[in-house]
Design a protein around this motif. Structure first.
Motif, mmCIF file in Angstrom:
data_model
loop_
_atom_site.group_PDB
_atom_site.id
_atom_site.type_symbol
_atom_site.label_atom_id
_atom_site.label_comp_id
_atom_site.label_asym_id
_atom_site.label_seq_id
_atom_site.Cartn_x
_atom_site.Cartn_y
_atom_site.Cartn_z
ATOM 1 N N TRP A 186 0.836 -1.207 0.000
ATOM 2 C CA TRP A 186 0.000 0.000 0.000
ATOM 3 C C TRP A 186 0.874 1.262 0.000
ATOM 4 O O TRP A 186 0.609 2.214 -0.740
ATOM 5 N N ARG A 187 1.893 1.271 0.851
ATOM 6 C CA ARG A 187 2.760 2.455 0.921
ATOM 7 C C ARG A 187 3.425 2.724 -0.426
ATOM 8 O O ARG A 187 3.482 3.877 -0.879
ATOM 9 N N GLY A 188 3.951 1.684 -1.050
ATOM 10 C CA GLY A 188 4.612 1.866 -2.337
ATOM 11 C C GLY A 188 3.675 2.437 -3.383
ATOM 12 O O GLY A 188 4.041 3.346 -4.142
ATOM 13 N N GLU A 189 2.448 1.915 -3.424
ATOM 14 C CA GLU A 189 1.483 2.387 -4.415
ATOM 15 C C GLU A 189 1.099 3.846 -4.181
ATOM 16 O O GLU A 189 1.080 4.658 -5.119
ATOM 17 N N ILE A 190 0.821 4.201 -2.944
ATOM 18 C CA ILE A 190 0.350 5.559 -2.665
ATOM 19 C C ILE A 190 1.475 6.574 -2.823
ATOM 20 O O ILE A 190 1.268 7.672 -3.363
ATOM 21 N N ALA A 192 3.935 6.369 -4.847
ATOM 22 C CA ALA A 192 4.137 6.538 -6.289
ATOM 23 C C ALA A 192 3.075 7.469 -6.874
ATOM 24 O O ALA A 192 3.386 8.330 -7.708
ATOM 25 N N ARG A 193 1.827 7.323 -6.440
ATOM 26 C CA ARG A 193 0.765 8.198 -6.930
ATOM 27 C C ARG A 193 0.994 9.639 -6.492
ATOM 28 O O ARG A 193 0.796 10.576 -7.261
ATOM 29 N N ARG A 194 1.421 9.799 -5.255
ATOM 30 C CA ARG A 194 1.673 11.161 -4.767
ATOM 31 C C ARG A 194 2.819 11.827 -5.525
ATOM 32 O O ARG A 194 2.799 13.029 -5.760
ATOM 33 N N LYS A 195 3.784 11.042 -5.895
ATOM 34 C CA LYS A 195 4.936 11.591 -6.624
ATOM 35 C C LYS A 195 4.515 12.144 -7.977
ATOM 36 O O LYS A 195 5.152 13.044 -8.525
ATOM 37 N N ALA A 196 3.425 11.602 -8.524
ATOM 38 C CA ALA A 196 2.964 12.021 -9.848
ATOM 39 C C ALA A 196 2.049 13.248 -9.809
ATOM 40 O O ALA A 196 1.689 13.772 -10.862
ATOM 41 N N ILE A 197 1.685 13.720 -8.606
ATOM 42 C CA ILE A 197 0.799 14.883 -8.497
ATOM 43 C C ILE A 197 1.529 16.124 -8.992
ATOM 44 O O ILE A 197 2.681 16.374 -8.639
ATOM 45 N N THR A 198 0.860 16.935 -9.803
ATOM 46 C CA THR A 198 1.479 18.144 -10.340
ATOM 47 C C THR A 198 1.510 19.247 -9.279
ATOM 48 O O THR A 198 0.680 19.257 -8.361
ATOM 49 N N PRO A 199 2.429 20.201 -9.406
ATOM 50 C CA PRO A 199 2.458 21.326 -8.462
ATOM 51 C C PRO A 199 1.133 22.079 -8.408
ATOM 52 O O PRO A 199 0.703 22.509 -7.333
ATOM 53 N N ARG A 250 -5.817 3.602 9.826
ATOM 54 C CA ARG A 250 -4.909 4.561 9.187
ATOM 55 C C ARG A 250 -3.636 3.858 8.734
ATOM 56 O O ARG A 250 -3.088 3.017 9.453
ATOM 57 N N LEU A 251 -3.159 4.247 7.563
ATOM 58 C CA LEU A 251 -1.861 3.791 7.080
ATOM 59 C C LEU A 251 -0.875 4.943 7.185
ATOM 60 O O LEU A 251 -1.031 5.975 6.520
ATOM 61 N N GLY A 252 0.128 4.784 8.060
ATOM 62 C CA GLY A 252 1.176 5.781 8.186
ATOM 63 C C GLY A 252 2.422 5.352 7.435
ATOM 64 O O GLY A 252 2.395 4.416 6.629
ATOM 65 N N ARG A 253 3.523 6.009 7.736
ATOM 66 C CA ARG A 253 4.782 5.683 7.048
ATOM 67 C C ARG A 253 5.547 4.558 7.729
ATOM 68 O O ARG A 253 6.578 4.126 7.231
ATOM 69 N N GLY A 254 5.081 4.132 8.891
ATOM 70 C CA GLY A 254 5.683 2.971 9.527
ATOM 71 C C GLY A 254 6.623 3.267 10.676
ATOM 72 O O GLY A 254 7.101 2.339 11.326
ATOM 73 N N ALA A 255 6.882 4.549 10.976
ATOM 74 C CA ALA A 255 7.804 4.867 12.068
ATOM 75 C C ALA A 255 7.152 4.711 13.437
ATOM 76 O O ALA A 255 7.839 4.523 14.441
#
Length: 206
Positions: free
Chosen positions: A7-11, A13-20, A148-153
């Motif tokens: 799930w983290r990898g997929e989300i 990656a999607r966030r990285k593709a969001i335009t400014p 909730r899905l966090g970053r894992g820390a």
């Protein structure tokens, strides 16, 4: 079923593709939703007769955070919360363990902290989570039952044990990051609400 890492990898990656421009639109929308967060049970009654927020001890305390990387939002939402009469607390990150919190007093009073995060310059407030009626929590996703899905820390999972029993726990995500089901572990704290840029504040089902 996908595990948390998938799930983290997929989300991410999607966030990285969001335009400014899309990030900007989402941040503006979240700032507009800030007023709804002040309207916690009893908040209106604590206002003065002229509708202005009351004095210290009568205002709404909100724990929030400064978005980083691909997280939705910006300082504009924090400033909108303050303008609406809230006192805003931000996390101060130290060694792994529960977070400490200090008051946000404007962008000019932020410094670079651990991991490059922007944190308040002021001293941490003791038992800050006992003050907060609303806690805004960064998330990669949240499901309709409040997982909730966090970053894992684990910073938030360790910290929320100290929150008020009646605090509203709100995951801040993009609209398509409210999903049907996420893997849940015993230490995960259930979110009661999701805040998204274009859907606004929505209550999550048990």
């Amino acid at each position: 079923m996908r595990d948390k890492a998938a799930w983290r990898g997929e989300i991410l990656a999607r966030r990285k593709a969001i335009t400014p421009r899309q990030r900007e639109r989402e941040a503006e929308a979240l700032a507009r939703h800030a007023t709804a967060l002040i309207e916690t049970p009893g908040a209106r009654e604590r206002q003065g007769a002229d509708g202005r927020p009351g004095t210290a001890g009568e205002v709404t305390w909100i724990c929030a955070y400064v978005p980083v990387g691909g997280e939705p939002g910006s300082l504009a939402m924090l400033d909108a919360l303050r303008a609406a009469g809230a006192r805003v607390l931000l996390p101060v990150t130290g060694e792994p363990g529960p977070l400490e919190w200090a008051e946000y007093e404007g962008p000019e009073r932020l410094r670079r902290g651990r991991f490059g995060l922007r944190e308040p310059e002021g001293a941490p407030i003791a038992d800050a989570l006992r003050l907060a009626e609303v806690i805004l929590i960064p998330a990669l996703a949240v499901d309709r039952s409040g997982t909730r899905l966090g970053r894992g820390a684990g910073y938030y999972d360790r910290s929320l044990n100290a929150s008020r029993a009646d605090a509203r726990l709100i995951a801040v995500v993009r609209d398509d990051e409210v999903v049907a089901h996420l893997p849940r572990e015993s230490h995960d704290h259930r979110m009661g609400w999701a805040l998204t840029p274009f859907g606004g504040l929505r209550e999550l089902d048990e």
